[in-house]
Motif scaffolding. Sequence first.
Motif, PDB file in Angstrom:
ATOM      1  N   ALA A  63       0.838  -1.204   0.000  1.00  0.00           N
ATOM      2  CA  ALA A  63       0.000   0.000   0.000  1.00  0.00           C
ATOM      3  C   ALA A  63       0.872   1.253   0.000  1.00  0.00           C
ATOM      4  CB  ALA A  63      -0.920  -0.002   1.219  1.00  0.00           C
ATOM      5  N   THR A  64       0.458   2.238  -0.766  1.00  0.00           N
ATOM      6  CA  THR A  64       1.289   3.436  -0.908  1.00  0.00           C
ATOM      7  C   THR A  64       1.502   4.170   0.414  1.00  0.00           C
ATOM      8  OG1 THR A  64      -0.644   4.739  -1.577  1.00  0.00           O
ATOM      9  CG2 THR A  64       0.731   3.827  -3.327  1.00  0.00           C
ATOM     10  N   ASP A  65       0.468   4.270   1.232  1.00  0.00           N
ATOM     11  CA  ASP A  65       0.619   5.044   2.465  1.00  0.00           C
ATOM     12  C   ASP A  65       1.563   4.364   3.451  1.00  0.00           C
ATOM     13  OD1 ASP A  65      -1.435   3.081   2.820  1.00  0.00           O
ATOM     14  OD2 ASP A  65      -2.245   4.191   4.528  1.00  0.00           O
ATOM     15  N   THR A  66       1.418   3.058   3.622  1.00  0.00           N
ATOM     16  CA  THR A  66       2.294   2.362   4.564  1.00  0.00           C
ATOM     17  C   THR A  66       3.713   2.233   4.004  1.00  0.00           C
ATOM     18  OG1 THR A  66       1.446   0.243   3.743  1.00  0.00           O
ATOM     19  CG2 THR A  66       0.472   1.121   5.793  1.00  0.00           C
ATOM     20  N   ARG A  67       3.825   2.095   2.687  1.00  0.00           N
ATOM     21  CA  ARG A  67       5.156   2.050   2.061  1.00  0.00           C
ATOM     22  C   ARG A  67       5.862   3.390   2.242  1.00  0.00           C
ATOM     23  NH1 ARG A  67       4.367   2.136  -3.473  1.00  0.00           N
ATOM     24  NH2 ARG A  67       3.104   0.286  -3.140  1.00  0.00           N
ATOM     25  N   LYS A 156      -3.138   9.776   3.932  1.00  0.00           N
ATOM     26  CA  LYS A 156      -3.991   8.982   4.814  1.00  0.00           C
ATOM     27  C   LYS A 156      -5.412   9.553   4.869  1.00  0.00           C
ATOM     28  CE  LYS A 156      -0.346   7.001   7.642  1.00  0.00           C
ATOM     29  NZ  LYS A 156      -0.602   5.580   7.452  1.00  0.00           N
ATOM     30  N   PHE A 157      -5.527  10.877   4.892  1.00  0.00           N
ATOM     31  CA  PHE A 157      -6.847  11.514   4.843  1.00  0.00           C
ATOM     32  C   PHE A 157      -7.571  11.110   3.559  1.00  0.00           C
ATOM     33  CE2 PHE A 157      -5.432  14.747   7.981  1.00  0.00           C
ATOM     34  CZ  PHE A 157      -6.591  14.881   8.722  1.00  0.00           C
ATOM     35  N   MET A 158      -6.871  11.214   2.437  1.00  0.00           N
ATOM     36  CA  MET A 158      -7.490  10.919   1.149  1.00  0.00           C
ATOM     37  C   MET A 158      -7.868   9.446   1.024  1.00  0.00           C
ATOM     38  SD  MET A 158      -8.046  13.542  -0.590  1.00  0.00           S
ATOM     39  CE  MET A 158      -7.586  15.254  -0.604  1.00  0.00           C
ATOM     40  N   LEU A 159      -7.030   8.574   1.520  1.00  0.00           N
ATOM     41  CA  LEU A 159      -7.360   7.147   1.460  1.00  0.00           C
ATOM     42  C   LEU A 159      -8.568   6.823   2.340  1.00  0.00           C
ATOM     43  CD1 LEU A 159      -3.779   5.614   1.381  1.00  0.00           C
ATOM     44  CD2 LEU A 159      -5.442   5.692  -0.491  1.00  0.00           C
ATOM     45  N   LYS A 160      -8.689   7.525   3.443  1.00  0.00           N
ATOM     46  CA  LYS A 160      -9.862   7.322   4.295  1.00  0.00           C
ATOM     47  C   LYS A 160     -11.123   7.796   3.564  1.00  0.00           C
ATOM     48  CE  LYS A 160     -11.710   8.089   8.867  1.00  0.00           C
ATOM     49  NZ  LYS A 160     -11.640   8.775  10.131  1.00  0.00           N
ATOM     50  N   LEU A 161     -11.027   8.934   2.880  1.00  0.00           N
ATOM     51  CA  LEU A 161     -12.166   9.416   2.095  1.00  0.00           C
ATOM     52  C   LEU A 161     -12.507   8.439   0.970  1.00  0.00           C
ATOM     53  CD1 LEU A 161     -11.687  13.271   1.688  1.00  0.00           C
ATOM     54  CD2 LEU A 161     -13.659  12.093   2.647  1.00  0.00           C
ATOM     55  N   LYS A 162     -11.486   7.883   0.346  1.00  0.00           N
ATOM     56  CA  LYS A 162     -11.708   6.898  -0.715  1.00  0.00           C
ATOM     57  C   LYS A 162     -12.476   5.701  -0.166  1.00  0.00           C
ATOM     58  CE  LYS A 162      -9.236   3.978  -4.003  1.00  0.00           C
ATOM     59  NZ  LYS A 162      -7.932   3.611  -4.557  1.00  0.00           N
TER      60      LYS A 162
END
Length: 175
Positions: A63-67, A156-162
């Motif tokens: 995942a991009t955010d955790t990477r 992380k904000f954007m992935l949560k919105l996704k």
Amino acid sequence: MNYFELFAIEPEFNVNTVELKAKYLELQRAVHPDKFANASERERLKAVQRAAQINDAFNVLKATDTRAQYLLEMAGIELAHETQTLKDPMFLIQQMELREALEDIIHAAEPEQALIAFQDEIEGFIKEINGKFEQLFNVNDQASLSQAADLVRKLKFMLKLKHEGCLVEEKLFAY
């Protein structure tokens, strides 16, 4: 153990996820419990521990955010247990507006079209953040890494919105 080394890939933000998955499956096959059925207790335990390590590494790198967060940790910037919040008022206003738009989708005249537009907008933001992160991370100085950390927070904000958009989609098509 460095997760990138475990998978024998370069420590970069952009990774080939197909290659990563193939290496993951290869590593998991090597430590599969069936291969150690007749081994000693110690060897079986080591195989289980190795499998867990491989799973952890794969989950971080896929995942991009955790990477991105892992890359920053490798560079000495810890985000995992921080209490720092974003100090970008324009981004925070944008988040409120996007949340309102998400809430309005259910009541839109064309909810499916509104959802598609919302998801496209979020994907655009994610792509933009990922591109900026990669540029800043590659500069690799303290100021750039600090800005890259802020981008991970935004990501992380954007992935949560996704994810929340996906939940709205499930509601729309549940009928």
